[in-house]
Write a protein that holds these residues in place. Structure first.
Motif, mmCIF file in Angstrom:
data_model
loop_
_atom_site.group_PDB
_atom_site.id
_atom_site.type_symbol
_atom_site.label_atom_id
_atom_site.label_comp_id
_atom_site.label_asym_id
_atom_site.label_seq_id
_atom_site.Cartn_x
_atom_site.Cartn_y
_atom_site.Cartn_z
ATOM 1 N N SER A 7 0.850 -1.187 0.000
ATOM 2 C CA SER A 7 0.000 0.000 0.000
ATOM 3 C C SER A 7 0.886 1.237 0.000
ATOM 4 C CB SER A 7 -0.890 -0.022 1.251
ATOM 5 O OG SER A 7 -1.691 1.129 1.298
ATOM 6 N N ILE A 8 0.327 2.347 -0.448
ATOM 7 C CA ILE A 8 1.099 3.601 -0.454
ATOM 8 C C ILE A 8 0.171 4.777 -0.135
ATOM 9 C CG2 ILE A 8 0.865 3.776 -2.990
ATOM 10 C CD1 ILE A 8 3.613 5.170 -2.982
ATOM 11 N N GLY A 9 0.643 5.699 0.641
ATOM 12 C CA GLY A 9 -0.129 6.896 0.972
ATOM 13 C C GLY A 9 0.787 8.105 0.949
ATOM 14 N N THR A 10 0.206 9.278 0.754
ATOM 15 C CA THR A 10 1.025 10.495 0.750
ATOM 16 C C THR A 10 0.306 11.618 1.505
ATOM 17 O OG1 THR A 10 0.067 11.214 -1.344
ATOM 18 C CG2 THR A 10 2.168 10.031 -1.474
ATOM 19 N N SER A 11 1.052 12.620 1.859
ATOM 20 C CA SER A 11 0.503 13.861 2.407
ATOM 21 C C SER A 11 1.190 14.983 1.656
ATOM 22 C CB SER A 11 0.809 13.942 3.909
ATOM 23 O OG SER A 11 0.478 15.219 4.396
ATOM 24 N N LEU A 12 0.434 15.728 0.878
ATOM 25 C CA LEU A 12 1.043 16.685 -0.050
ATOM 26 C C LEU A 12 0.886 18.138 0.427
ATOM 27 C CD1 LEU A 12 -0.313 14.973 -3.285
ATOM 28 C CD2 LEU A 12 1.964 14.743 -2.274
ATOM 29 N N PRO A 13 1.827 18.984 0.065
ATOM 30 C CA PRO A 13 1.763 20.384 0.494
ATOM 31 C C PRO A 13 0.834 21.210 -0.395
ATOM 32 C CG PRO A 13 3.748 20.022 -0.765
ATOM 33 C CD PRO A 13 3.046 18.701 -0.714
ATOM 34 N N LEU A 14 -0.443 20.811 -0.461
ATOM 35 C CA LEU A 14 -1.363 21.432 -1.428
ATOM 36 C C LEU A 14 -1.564 22.913 -1.189
ATOM 37 C CD1 LEU A 14 -4.079 18.650 -1.730
ATOM 38 C CD2 LEU A 14 -2.232 19.205 -3.318
ATOM 39 N N ASP A 15 -1.617 23.319 0.085
ATOM 40 C CA ASP A 15 -1.839 24.735 0.368
ATOM 41 C C ASP A 15 -0.537 25.469 0.680
ATOM 42 O OD1 ASP A 15 -1.272 23.560 2.717
ATOM 43 O OD2 ASP A 15 -3.166 24.031 3.717
ATOM 44 N N GLY A 16 0.581 24.784 0.512
ATOM 45 C CA GLY A 16 1.866 25.434 0.715
ATOM 46 C C GLY A 16 2.216 25.678 2.169
ATOM 47 N N LEU A 17 1.381 25.189 3.087
ATOM 48 C CA LEU A 17 1.665 25.414 4.505
ATOM 49 C C LEU A 17 2.407 24.221 5.087
ATOM 50 C CD1 LEU A 17 -1.773 26.868 5.636
ATOM 51 C CD2 LEU A 17 0.343 28.132 5.179
ATOM 52 N N SER A 18 3.225 24.505 6.076
ATOM 53 C CA SER A 18 3.940 23.427 6.743
ATOM 54 C C SER A 18 3.282 23.125 8.077
ATOM 55 C CB SER A 18 5.394 23.843 6.970
ATOM 56 O OG SER A 18 6.011 22.902 7.807
ATOM 57 N N ASN A 19 3.008 21.886 8.320
ATOM 58 C CA ASN A 19 2.416 21.500 9.597
ATOM 59 C C ASN A 19 3.354 20.636 10.415
ATOM 60 O OD1 ASN A 19 -0.275 22.650 9.296
ATOM 61 N ND2 ASN A 19 -0.435 21.225 7.592
ATOM 62 N N GLY A 20 4.595 20.572 10.023
ATOM 63 C CA GLY A 20 5.550 19.749 10.755
ATOM 64 C C GLY A 20 5.685 18.376 10.135
ATOM 65 N N SER A 21 6.835 17.768 10.366
ATOM 66 C CA SER A 21 7.106 16.496 9.706
ATOM 67 C C SER A 21 6.272 15.358 10.285
ATOM 68 C CB SER A 21 8.602 16.162 9.781
ATOM 69 O OG SER A 21 9.002 15.943 11.105
ATOM 70 N N HIS A 23 3.261 15.561 11.461
ATOM 71 C CA HIS A 23 1.917 15.718 10.893
ATOM 72 C C HIS A 23 1.850 15.093 9.498
ATOM 73 C CE1 HIS A 23 -1.851 17.904 9.833
ATOM 74 N NE2 HIS A 23 -1.309 17.899 8.638
ATOM 75 N N HIS A 24 2.825 15.410 8.650
ATOM 76 C CA HIS A 24 2.830 14.860 7.285
ATOM 77 C C HIS A 24 3.022 13.352 7.289
ATOM 78 C CE1 HIS A 24 2.377 18.208 4.570
ATOM 79 N NE2 HIS A 24 3.252 18.929 5.249
ATOM 80 N N ALA A 25 3.901 12.873 8.163
ATOM 81 C CA ALA A 25 4.169 11.427 8.220
ATOM 82 C C ALA A 25 2.908 10.672 8.642
ATOM 83 C CB ALA A 25 5.311 11.150 9.205
ATOM 84 N N VAL A 26 2.236 11.206 9.644
ATOM 85 C CA VAL A 26 1.038 10.533 10.167
ATOM 86 C C VAL A 26 -0.072 10.570 9.118
ATOM 87 C CG1 VAL A 26 -0.786 10.701 11.921
ATOM 88 C CG2 VAL A 26 1.615 10.885 12.589
ATOM 89 N N ALA A 27 -0.215 11.713 8.443
ATOM 90 C CA ALA A 27 -1.262 11.814 7.412
ATOM 91 C C ALA A 27 -1.000 10.819 6.283
ATOM 92 C CB ALA A 27 -1.312 13.242 6.866
ATOM 93 N N ALA A 28 0.251 10.718 5.855
ATOM 94 C CA ALA A 28 0.588 9.770 4.781
ATOM 95 C C ALA A 28 0.357 8.336 5.238
ATOM 96 C CB ALA A 28 2.051 9.960 4.368
ATOM 97 N N ALA A 29 0.753 8.050 6.476
ATOM 98 C CA ALA A 29 0.601 6.683 6.995
ATOM 99 C C ALA A 29 -0.874 6.328 7.168
ATOM 100 C CB ALA A 29 1.349 6.542 8.315
ATOM 101 N N ARG A 30 -1.690 7.311 7.565
ATOM 102 C CA ARG A 30 -3.134 7.034 7.729
ATOM 103 C C ARG A 30 -3.746 6.657 6.386
ATOM 104 N NH1 ARG A 30 -4.087 11.176 12.277
ATOM 105 N NH2 ARG A 30 -3.937 9.743 14.041
ATOM 106 N N GLU A 31 -3.383 7.405 5.319
ATOM 107 C CA GLU A 31 -3.915 7.070 3.993
ATOM 108 C C GLU A 31 -3.425 5.688 3.576
ATOM 109 O OE1 GLU A 31 -3.946 10.017 0.619
ATOM 110 O OE2 GLU A 31 -2.790 8.423 -0.347
ATOM 111 N N CYS A 32 -2.152 5.432 3.838
ATOM 112 C CA CYS A 32 -1.544 4.154 3.482
ATOM 113 C C CYS A 32 -2.262 3.002 4.182
ATOM 114 C CB CYS A 32 -0.075 4.208 3.890
ATOM 115 S SG CYS A 32 0.867 2.780 3.425
ATOM 116 N N LEU A 33 -2.531 3.167 5.481
ATOM 117 C CA LEU A 33 -3.207 2.114 6.252
ATOM 118 C C LEU A 33 -4.659 1.953 5.815
ATOM 119 C CD1 LEU A 33 -1.652 2.871 9.743
ATOM 120 C CD2 LEU A 33 -1.578 0.650 8.568
ATOM 121 N N ALA A 34 -5.303 3.079 5.448
ATOM 122 C CA ALA A 34 -6.706 3.001 5.020
ATOM 123 C C ALA A 34 -6.833 2.177 3.741
ATOM 124 C CB ALA A 34 -7.260 4.408 4.799
ATOM 125 N N LEU A 35 -5.788 2.196 2.923
ATOM 126 C CA LEU A 35 -5.820 1.469 1.648
ATOM 127 C C LEU A 35 -5.212 0.073 1.768
ATOM 128 C CD1 LEU A 35 -4.613 4.435 -0.603
ATOM 129 C CD2 LEU A 35 -6.958 3.591 -0.344
#
Lengths: 130, 208
Positions: A7-21, A23-35
């Motif tokens: 499975s693969i998931g990502t968290s992309l900088p769509l709005d150009g804002l940084s929420n910390g690493s 945050h991005h890692a967890v968001a990508a992993a959540r998508e990855c786990l959901a799939l």
């Protein structure tokens, strides 16, 4: 036994804002786990290959915060999971795959999560720092 | 970087309830190992298990201080869950002994991460209670000499214990991790002739 990408998931900088690493890692992993067919509790090994560390934290491994956010066997009761950081610049995720492939091959793990994210480590960046 | 942490803590710590108290023992060091295949099943690592209790990941964090110039580290340490980490380590020790197939009498050396004497003593008390026998004489301590050298503590202690004769060939050892994260780990190991080789090199002056 070889290993595959299940499975693969990502968290992309769509709005150009940084929420910390984390945050991005967890968001990508959540998508990855959901799939994934694997529930989070199946994961034996979490390797974080991100280079930039929120708030310049040197200890503990950023992977521990990511594992905790994802509620992957985080209380040492029953099934356990091991989390670590592996920093190797832009090749880090491939190096992490190499480690997990070896763990699967030696039957030390059945399921691994490789995660990486990079973001500005300063939550309040100094505007003069470029 | 670690010495900065201790220097920063010195400015703030007034008693042992201060959040940076643990930083006072930190020391700088380096360590390197070469690993290769064991000559046979008798020697080398027998069992390695690491697990992360990330529920406690914010228990002990090292990061640049917000109060200082940015050069110094603040070493935040919340003492309350620390005994919890030690409590968690005991079942890992029992499991490692069982999986290795050693009785408690067959363990010669217990090499803990050199964190704090209080935490290590707490672990000894709990483990002795669990196995109903004394084993504090098997523990290696070097905290009073080098402090907590973080990632290198086991191997700074191993080298010195080899040189001072406290570790001999054929001895059974347990490397034990209770590190921030919370990283708990046990690794059982039987020493080959490394102490003899190492002491021989040192005697010949092959290593400065």
């Amino acid at each position: 036994m070889s290993c595959r990408i299940e499975s693969i998931g990502t968290s992309l900088p769509l709005d150009g804002l940084s929420n910390g690493s984390v945050h991005h890692a967890v968001a990508a992993a959540r998508e990855c786990l959901a799939l994934s067919e694997h529930p989070a509790t199946d994961i034996d090994l979490v390797i974080n290959a991100g280079v930039y560390r929120d708030e310049h934290i040197s200890e503990p491994a950023m992977a521990t915060f990511i594992q905790n956010e994802l509620c992957i066997n985080n209380d040492l009761n029953g099934k356990t999971t091991f989390s670590l950081d592996l920093i190797n610049g832009a090749a880090g995720m491939l190096s992490a795959i190499e480690v997990i492939a070896a763990a699967i091959e030696s039957n030390a793990a059945q399921v691994g999560l490789v995660v990486s994210s990079d973001s500005n480590p300063d939550s309040d960046p100094d505007p003069s720092y470029n | 970087m670690i010495t900065y942490t201790y220097e920063s803590a010195l400015k703030h710590v007034e008693d042992n309830f201060n959040g940076q108290f643990a930083a006072l023992t930190l020391g700088d060091s380096g360590a390197a190992l070469i690993l290769d295949g064991s000559p046979n099943d008798k020697y080398g690592f027998h069992y390695i298990k690491m697990a992360t209790g990330s529920k406690w990941s914010d228990m002990c964090i090292a990061k640049p201080s917000e109060e200082e110039s940015g050069r110094n580290d603040e070493y935040r340490f919340r003492p309350a869950p620390a005994p919890g980490g030690v409590v968690q380590a005991v079942p890992f020790y029992l499991e490692a002994m069982e999986k290795t197939g050693w009785t408690h009498d067959e363990l010669d050396v217990f090499m803990p991460h050199q964190t704090s004497r209080r935490a290590i003593t707490k672990f000894i008390d709990l483990a002795e209670e669990a196995i109903e026998q004394t084993f504090k004489t098997k523990f290696i301590f070097n905290l009073q000499k080098y402090g907590n050298t973080a990632s290198t503590t086991y191997f700074v202690a191993l080298r010195e214990s080899i040189l001072n004769g406290n570790i001999q060939p054929d001895q059974n050892m347990m490397f034990a991790s209770v590190a921030s994260g919370l990283q708990i780990g046990m690794s059982s190991y039987t020493m080959d002739d490394l102490p003899l080789r190492y002491r021989n090199y040192m005697t010949k002056g092959a290593i400065a």
